[in-house]
Design a protein around this motif. Structure first.
Motif, mmCIF file in Angstrom:
data_model
loop_
_atom_site.group_PDB
_atom_site.id
_atom_site.type_symbol
_atom_site.label_atom_id
_atom_site.label_comp_id
_atom_site.label_asym_id
_atom_site.label_seq_id
_atom_site.Cartn_x
_atom_site.Cartn_y
_atom_site.Cartn_z
ATOM 1 N N ASN A 266 2.927 -8.429 -0.216
ATOM 2 C CA ASN A 266 1.674 -8.406 -0.971
ATOM 3 C C ASN A 266 0.582 -9.217 -0.263
ATOM 4 O O ASN A 266 -0.576 -8.786 -0.179
ATOM 5 N N ASN A 267 0.959 -10.383 0.240
ATOM 6 C CA ASN A 267 -0.019 -11.220 0.941
ATOM 7 C C ASN A 267 -0.502 -10.551 2.227
ATOM 8 O O ASN A 267 -1.686 -10.610 2.570
ATOM 9 N N GLU A 269 -0.711 -7.372 2.788
ATOM 10 C CA GLU A 269 -1.610 -6.278 2.403
ATOM 11 C C GLU A 269 -3.006 -6.813 2.098
ATOM 12 O O GLU A 269 -4.018 -6.224 2.492
ATOM 13 N N LYS A 270 -3.072 -7.947 1.388
ATOM 14 C CA LYS A 270 -4.378 -8.523 1.046
ATOM 15 C C LYS A 270 -5.114 -9.023 2.285
ATOM 16 O O LYS A 270 -6.324 -8.839 2.413
ATOM 17 N N GLY A 273 -5.351 -5.590 5.106
ATOM 18 C CA GLY A 273 -5.886 -4.298 4.688
ATOM 19 C C GLY A 273 -4.919 -3.154 4.906
ATOM 20 O O GLY A 273 -5.211 -2.007 4.553
ATOM 21 N N GLN A 275 -1.856 -0.952 3.944
ATOM 22 C CA GLN A 275 -1.162 -0.655 2.689
ATOM 23 C C GLN A 275 0.337 -0.841 2.874
ATOM 24 O O GLN A 275 0.943 -0.252 3.763
#
Length: 383
Positions: A266-267, A269-270, A273, A275
């Motif tokens: 999750n980190n 992805e943030k 950018g 996915q």
């Protein structure tokens, strides 16, 4: 098409008529004629039942077309009955160039090689044989359409089965993610209650103890009130602790390793950018601290490589527990490579970390198809 029962019947009828013309009507008794008929039948059967590759069928047809004029001139018989088997097999060819060239040759042979000198009968034979070829072409197209429809149906059926399987796996993964998310949320709420409400009650108890001590020196009536309130708050504090213990899930600690890996996804992805789709299938056992730490670092390295080297825009991370193994796989949509070299620090680090927890690494890639990494970790025996 060439094994169709109706066309087989036509083929055998014409061969029978041809034999009747040669041996009964034509009174051919030579061994050469008998050998020709046997070779003619064998060649037909080879094309029908044994020759699967198209080039071998074409060779068989060409050989037969070369022999037929010689046989017809030597032994007699109507040329059309010689050409029926060849004509049927012509329309099983996928190569249209050969199909139409050989078809034209068959029609020319029907016109030119004919014992009958009556022009009208030759025209009638030509028209009948042309009609026969047109019907064969029509049957061939219908048969091809039927085959294509069957292939399409088979593909749709396989796709449906795969879709059902994928849907079931997705439902299991979604259920696992929801359950893990719920465990995480329960743990967060219990921690918040413990840190906020528990801290406030503890502070209130300390303050009341101080008030009780001050009021005792001054012989104030507040002493009993402070004492009773302190005891009440103390009981409330015990109730809060019991509620927190009940709310805090025991299973949360078992899946902290998985949640850490999901958190790093999750980190990433943030921050990047890219996915990152995470799928988790929960099992009835958990990773050890060492396994979780190593897989955490491996995940960081794989995701970093997907962005830095693969230029990927999407990465699928699938975590699955089986009875005896934990399997984590990464598949990105990057540029990939035709040659995997493990001389760099990244891939060597992944393999070394996996080996330290007795894991097996499978790395695959091809140019234009991204990178695939699968790590299989055995279940540690409980000590």
């Amino acid at each position: 098409m060439k094994r169709s029962r109706d066309l087989l019947l036509i083929r055998y009828i014409t061969i029978f008529i041809l034999m009747f013309q040669l041996f009964i009507k034509g009174e051919n008794r030579s061994i050469i004629c008998l050998v020709f008929i046997l070779m003619f039948i064998i060649n037909n059967h080879l094309r029908m039942f044994y020759l699967e590759k198209e080039y071998s069928v074409i060779i068989s047809i060409i050989v037969e077309l070369l022999v037929i004029p010689i046989a017809q001139m030597k032994f007699g018989g109507i040329i059309a009955f010689y050409l029926v088997g060849v004509s049927i097999d012509l329309f099983t060819l996928k190569n249209k160039v050969f199909k139409y060239i050989l078809g034209t040759i068959v029609l020319l042979m029907e016109i030119l090689i004919n014992d009958n000198k009556n022009i009208e009968q030759i025209i009638i034979y030509f028209i009948l044989f042309s009609t026969f070829l047109i019907l064969l072409n029509y049957i061939s197209k219908i048969y091809s359409t039927k085959i294509e429809a069957q292939h399409l149906y088979d593909k749709l059926r396989v796709s449906e089965e795969k879709l059902i399987k994928a849907n079931n796996e997705l439902e299991a993964c979604v259920y696992s993610i929801e359950e893990l998310t719920l465990l995480k949320e329960r743990n967060r709420i219990s921690r918040e209650i413990h840190d906020s409400v528990g801290h406030a009650l503890s502070t209130a108890m300390i303050q009341l103890s101080a008030m009780e001590a001050v009021s005792q020196k001054e012989n104030s009536k507040v002493k009993d009130m402070a004492k009773n309130l302190r005891l009440f708050i103390n009981e409330s504090f015990k109730d809060v602790k019991r509620a927190v213990n009940e709310l805090k899930p025991d299973e949360y600690d078992d899946y902290q390793g998985i949640l850490r890996i999901k958190e790093v996804c999750n980190n990433f992805e943030k921050m990047s950018g890219v996915q990152v789709k995470t799928f988790i299938s929960k099992g009835d056992w958990n990773l050890s601290t060492k396994q979780a730490n190593h897989l955490y670092r491996v995940t960081q390295e794989v995701l970093s490589n997907s962005l830095r080297h693969g230029k990927a825009k999407m990465v699928k991370v699938i975590m699955n527990f089986t009875k005896d193994e934990f399997i984590i796989s990464f598949k990105d949509n990057g540029i990939g490579t035709s040659k995997i070299e493990e001389s760099g620090v990244g891939l060597k680090s992944i393999r070394e970390r996996a080996e330290e927890i007795e894991g097996v690494v499978d790395i695959k890639s091809s140019y234009g198809n991204g990178f695939f990494v699968k790590i299989t970790v055995p279940r540690e025996e409980e000590r």
